[in-house]
Design an enzyme around this catalytic site. Structure first.
Site, PDB file in Angstrom:
ATOM      1  N   GLU A 440     -71.705 -12.632  25.935  1.00  0.00           N
ATOM      2  CA  GLU A 440     -72.101 -12.458  24.524  1.00  0.00           C
ATOM      3  C   GLU A 440     -71.522 -13.577  23.639  1.00  0.00           C
ATOM      4  O   GLU A 440     -71.031 -13.325  22.539  1.00  0.00           O
ATOM      5  CB  GLU A 440     -71.689 -11.068  24.019  1.00  0.00           C
ATOM      6  CG  GLU A 440     -72.462 -10.551  22.812  1.00  0.00           C
ATOM      7  CD  GLU A 440     -73.950 -10.766  22.870  1.00  0.00           C
ATOM      8  OE1 GLU A 440     -74.570 -10.302  23.834  1.00  0.00           O
ATOM      9  OE2 GLU A 440     -74.489 -11.408  21.945  1.00  0.00           O
TER      10      GLU A 440
HETATM   11  C1  LIG Z   1     -70.926  -9.996  34.333  1.00  0.00           C
HETATM   12  C2  LIG Z   1     -71.826 -10.798  33.461  1.00  0.00           C
HETATM   13  C3  LIG Z   1     -72.847 -10.162  32.758  1.00  0.00           C
HETATM   14  C4  LIG Z   1     -73.713 -10.914  31.955  1.00  0.00           C
HETATM   15  N1  LIG Z   1     -74.778 -10.296  31.358  1.00  0.00           N
HETATM   16  C5  LIG Z   1     -75.764 -11.047  30.798  1.00  0.00           C
HETATM   17  C6  LIG Z   1     -76.998 -10.464  30.370  1.00  0.00           C
HETATM   18  O1  LIG Z   1     -77.206  -9.252  30.466  1.00  0.00           O
HETATM   19  N2  LIG Z   1     -77.964 -11.291  29.880  1.00  0.00           N
HETATM   20  C7  LIG Z   1     -77.791 -12.634  29.768  1.00  0.00           C
HETATM   21  O2  LIG Z   1     -78.703 -13.312  29.312  1.00  0.00           O
HETATM   22  N3  LIG Z   1     -76.627 -13.212  30.156  1.00  0.00           N
HETATM   23  C8  LIG Z   1     -75.625 -12.459  30.667  1.00  0.00           C
HETATM   24  N4  LIG Z   1     -74.446 -13.046  31.096  1.00  0.00           N
HETATM   25  C9  LIG Z   1     -74.272 -14.495  30.925  1.00  0.00           C
HETATM   26  C10 LIG Z   1     -73.207 -14.855  29.918  1.00  0.00           C
HETATM   27  O3  LIG Z   1     -73.645 -14.569  28.623  1.00  0.00           O
HETATM   28  C11 LIG Z   1     -72.840 -16.332  30.146  1.00  0.00           C
HETATM   29  O4  LIG Z   1     -72.071 -16.371  31.318  1.00  0.00           O
HETATM   30  C12 LIG Z   1     -72.100 -16.930  28.986  1.00  0.00           C
HETATM   31  O5  LIG Z   1     -72.990 -17.112  27.910  1.00  0.00           O
HETATM   32  C13 LIG Z   1     -71.464 -18.289  29.310  1.00  0.00           C
HETATM   33  O6  LIG Z   1     -72.381 -19.151  29.899  1.00  0.00           O
HETATM   34  P1  LIG Z   1     -71.988 -19.909  31.275  1.00  0.00           P
HETATM   35  O7  LIG Z   1     -71.527 -18.891  32.227  1.00  0.00           O
HETATM   36  O8  LIG Z   1     -73.105 -20.782  31.653  1.00  0.00           O
HETATM   37  O9  LIG Z   1     -70.724 -20.781  30.862  1.00  0.00           O
HETATM   38  P2  LIG Z   1     -70.793 -22.242  30.211  1.00  0.00           P
HETATM   39  O10 LIG Z   1     -71.725 -22.222  29.048  1.00  0.00           O
HETATM   40  O11 LIG Z   1     -71.001 -23.242  31.270  1.00  0.00           O
HETATM   41  O12 LIG Z   1     -69.303 -22.388  29.651  1.00  0.00           O
HETATM   42  C14 LIG Z   1     -68.204 -22.841  30.438  1.00  0.00           C
HETATM   43  C15 LIG Z   1     -67.023 -23.082  29.502  1.00  0.00           C
HETATM   44  O13 LIG Z   1     -67.341 -24.154  28.591  1.00  0.00           O
HETATM   45  C16 LIG Z   1     -67.164 -23.734  27.258  1.00  0.00           C
HETATM   46  N5  LIG Z   1     -68.219 -24.308  26.419  1.00  0.00           N
HETATM   47  C17 LIG Z   1     -69.534 -24.415  26.707  1.00  0.00           C
HETATM   48  N6  LIG Z   1     -70.197 -24.976  25.686  1.00  0.00           N
HETATM   49  C18 LIG Z   1     -69.285 -25.225  24.723  1.00  0.00           C
HETATM   50  C19 LIG Z   1     -69.338 -25.781  23.414  1.00  0.00           C
HETATM   51  N7  LIG Z   1     -70.504 -26.170  22.867  1.00  0.00           N
HETATM   52  N8  LIG Z   1     -68.194 -25.891  22.715  1.00  0.00           N
HETATM   53  C20 LIG Z   1     -67.026 -25.446  23.230  1.00  0.00           C
HETATM   54  N9  LIG Z   1     -66.907 -24.909  24.457  1.00  0.00           N
HETATM   55  C21 LIG Z   1     -68.023 -24.796  25.189  1.00  0.00           C
HETATM   56  C22 LIG Z   1     -67.270 -22.214  27.290  1.00  0.00           C
HETATM   57  O14 LIG Z   1     -66.547 -21.615  26.208  1.00  0.00           O
HETATM   58  C23 LIG Z   1     -66.663 -21.882  28.643  1.00  0.00           C
HETATM   59  O15 LIG Z   1     -65.280 -21.765  28.538  1.00  0.00           O
HETATM   60  C24 LIG Z   1     -73.524 -12.309  31.838  1.00  0.00           C
HETATM   61  C25 LIG Z   1     -72.489 -12.941  32.524  1.00  0.00           C
HETATM   62  C26 LIG Z   1     -71.661 -12.200  33.346  1.00  0.00           C
HETATM   63  C27 LIG Z   1     -70.591 -12.926  34.111  1.00  0.00           C
END
Ligand SMILES: Cc1cc2nc3c(=O)[nH]c(=O)nc-3n(C[C@H](O)[C@H](O)[C@H](O)COP(=O)(O)OP(=O)(O)OC[C@H]3O[C@@H](n4cnc5c(N)ncnc54)[C@H](O)[C@@H]3O)c2cc1C
Length: 578
Positions: A440
């Site tokens: 989220e």
């Molecule tokens: C158990 C679980 C349930 C989930 N449920 C859903 C769901 O129902 N529907 C759905 O759509 N998604 C869902 N998600 C996805 C979740 O919302 C994403 O994992 C989350 O948005 C982060 O994206 P990412 O994993 O690609 O991390 P990334 O975006 O790759 O981030 C990696 C790191 O980089 C940092 N970062 C990235 N961009 C920036 C920036 N611009 N500035 C500063 N820091 C940054 C982040 O803070 C993080 O620490 C779920 C994930 C999990 C693990």
């Protein structure tokens, strides 16, 4: 592990603290009163403890699984039955529009109920939570026809909802998503693409699953401006409302996770069989991100609440253990006295308890501001409340979920070695809590939202007015407010060089949230005037927070204003260990 006891008295206290009764004066809530809320909370507290809590441990051990050779998911033992009981009792409908079969209660009451649901079983709670988000998106942006077909069944809980944003290359950067939707001759759409991490994307607890999917239509602009929102039901719905053909929206696999193991986190494939999954556009083309923003405040507040709820659950276990475990003779105590007599154990418990009460105050105040922003009869008051709600949302989301991890870790510590051993169950809370700072909108993104979008509201006046209100409440808050005011002015003054303030966004968020938490505890101390043990405990918790937690604000503000040089001046490759 202690049995979960719904802290109904503490919750009621916090509802009074933020002024639940004010809401009953609005026409939208004329049918609600204090008595009906009391009955609802008591009954839901009992229901959560008796129906959801007992299947929490089993769910963690058993996990949800894909049945071999199928696209079906089996949830752990007892989940389906618990969900049926939840639907039969109508619990999911409490805050929604009576026009769609809802109870029309304030969101604040729903948030109080959600705390108990999440404390009792966080993995289970995600199914109603995602359904809630889908209902909201559809209520605000769906056509009358779509609302007619889907909303009643979703409000009743008979059908559940999901939110499909994330793709392998599009996490925090939702604008990078590539799922596509092509127009069909009959006015519907054909959706193609893969989504990952979809919570309750497939399960066996409800007859139908209503997926809300973000995708691009042909010739859509790049980035977030070219995203549209679609409903893609698991089963298509016939004209008479009965379920029709199976849609081409299928689970491919489940993620293996460190926590919330009972919650099926699905890799979803849309349109893999060739012709595309049948979808229905929600709202106008290319407005999908705007639709998401409508529900984002509620969704982020609810995830913030997970931090509070899981910390409360772990706290109950920690207190119980500290009252029973005998080890060493506490100073001034007798042989055989429990570890709760050791000042360090007591400090840990008070650190947990004071933060839990501060988080409850913050999240409930946030929920009330959302109710006011929608239902206050006066337009200026509505606008004012929305500003406050917008400002508080990143605090609720990030501060409470970071604390969820920190406080559940402390509960493990209270248990000593037994905390590290899975049998006691306290380790599960720690593992479950760890997801909430990630999904989220990661907490790093929340901090950027705070300094980039929320502080600049009305040229900084929204946050500065709030700081004035806080300072006027209790002189003991003055030093922290002074520090935060200085850091706020510094950040606002660096608008031309945002990298400087971005570098300190996370400590700034914590400093502001810690101060707002102190405000809630000051108000708590003022409200707890009785000389009974309950009121005395509320006052002493506040005193602990003033003495031990508020002083950290000064250090956090120094970090917030340290600027980017030390972070960014070396090349990224030089960060490797050598
Ligand atoms: C158990 C679980 C349930 C989930 N449920 C859903 C769901 O129902 N529907 C759905 O759509 N998604 C869902 N998600 C996805 C979740 O919302 C994403 O994992 C989350 O948005 C982060 O994206 P990412 O994993 O690609 O991390 P990334 O975006 O790759 O981030 C990696 C790191 O980089 C940092 N970062 C990235 N961009 C920036 C920036 N611009 N500035 C500063 N820091 C940054 C982040 O803070 C993080 O620490 C779920 C994930 C999990 C693990």
């Amino acid at each position: 592990m202690a049995d979960y006891v719904a802290p109904v008295r503490d919750i009621r206290f916090a509802l009074d603290l933020v002024g639940l009764d004010d809401l009953f004066k609005y026409p939208a809530f004329a049918h609600v009163d204090a008595g009906s809320v009391d009955d609802l909370l008591t009954e839901y507290g009992r229901f959560s403890a008796e129906v959801f809590a007992p299947i929490n441990r089993g769910g963690d051990k058993e996990h949800s699984v894909v049945l071999p050779g199928t696209a079906e998911v089996r949830t752990p033992t007892g989940f389906r039955d618990a969900y049926q009981q939840y639907v039969s009792a109508g619990w999911g409908s409490v805050p929604f529009d009576p026009a769609h079969g809802g109870g029309g209660f304030p969101w604040l009451v729903a948030i109080a109920m959600q705390e108990m649901l999440t404390s009792s079983n966080m993995a289970f709670s995600l199914c109603p939570l995602l359904t809630q988000g889908a209902i909201e998106a559809l209520s605000h942006h769906g056509s009358e026809e779509l609302q007619e077909i889907y909303l009643r069944k979703m409000v009743s809980g008979e059908w559940t909802g999901t939110m499909n944003l994330t793709e392998p290359q599009a996490g925090s950067d939702v604008g990078a998503l590539t799922s596509k939707a092509l127009p069909a001759a009959d006015g519907t759409w054909r959706v193609f693409g893969q989504k990952i991490y979809i919570t309750y994307g497939e399960h066996d607890m409800a007859d139908n699953i209503v997926h809300l999917v973000l995708a691009r239509i042909p010739d859509a602009p790049a980035g977030t401006k070219g995203i549209s929102l679609f409903i893609v039901p698991k089963f298509l719905v016939n004209a008479d409302g009965s379920l029709g053909a199976r849609n081409d929206a299928k689970v491919v696999s489940l993620e293996h996770k460190m926590g919330i193991n009972a919650s099926p986190t699905c890799v979803m494939a849309y349109g893999d069989d060739g012709d595309g999954a049948v979808g229905f556009m929600v709202g106008e083309p290319n407005t999908g991100m705007r639709s998401m923003f409508t529900m984002m405040n509620n969704a982020r507040l609810s995830v913030g609440l997970e931090g509070l709820a899981i910390a409360e659950r772990a706290y109950q276990d920690a207190v119980q253990y500290a009252l029973e475990r005998v080890q060493g003779r506490p100073v001034g105590g007798a042989v055989g006295d429990a570890i709760v007599g050791h000042p360090d154990v007591r400090r840990t418990l008070l650190y947990m308890r004071s933060h839990i009460e501060a988080m409850r105050g913050l999240t409930f105040m946030n929920a009330k501001a959302l109710d006011m922003s929608r239902h206050h009869p006066d337009a200026d008051e509505r606008a004012h409340a929305l500003e406050l709600a917008d400002l508080l949302v990143p605090l609720s989301k990030a501060w409470c979920t970071d604390l969820g991890v920190e406080l559940t870790s402390m509960a493990v510590q209270i248990f000593g070695g037994m905390g590290f051993v899975e049998e006691t169950g306290v380790a599960q809370h720690y593992r479950d809590a760890r997801i909430a700072p990630i999904y989220e909108g990661t907490n790093g993104i929340q901090a950027l939202d705070l300094i980039g979008r929320k502080l600049p509201m009305r040229g900084g006046a929204v946050v500065l007015d709030l700081l004035d209100d806080i300072e006027a409440t209790d002189a003991r808050l003055g030093a922290a407010v002074g520090e935060v005011r200085r850091a706020t002015t510094w950040i606002l003054g660096h608008a031309a060089a945002p990298i400087e303030s971005m570098a300190g966004a996370t400590p700034y968020l914590r400093a502001l949230a810690t101060t707002v938490g102190g405000w809630m505890l000051a108000r708590q101390a003022q409200a707890a005037v009785g000389d009974d043990a309950y009121s005395a405990a509320k006052r002493s918790t506040a005193t602990f927070y003033f003495d031990n937690i508020l002083p950290t604000v000064s250090g956090l503000c120094a970090q917030a204003m340290a600027g980017s040089h030390a972070l960014m001046s070396v090349p990224a490759e030089a960060l490797r260990s050598q």
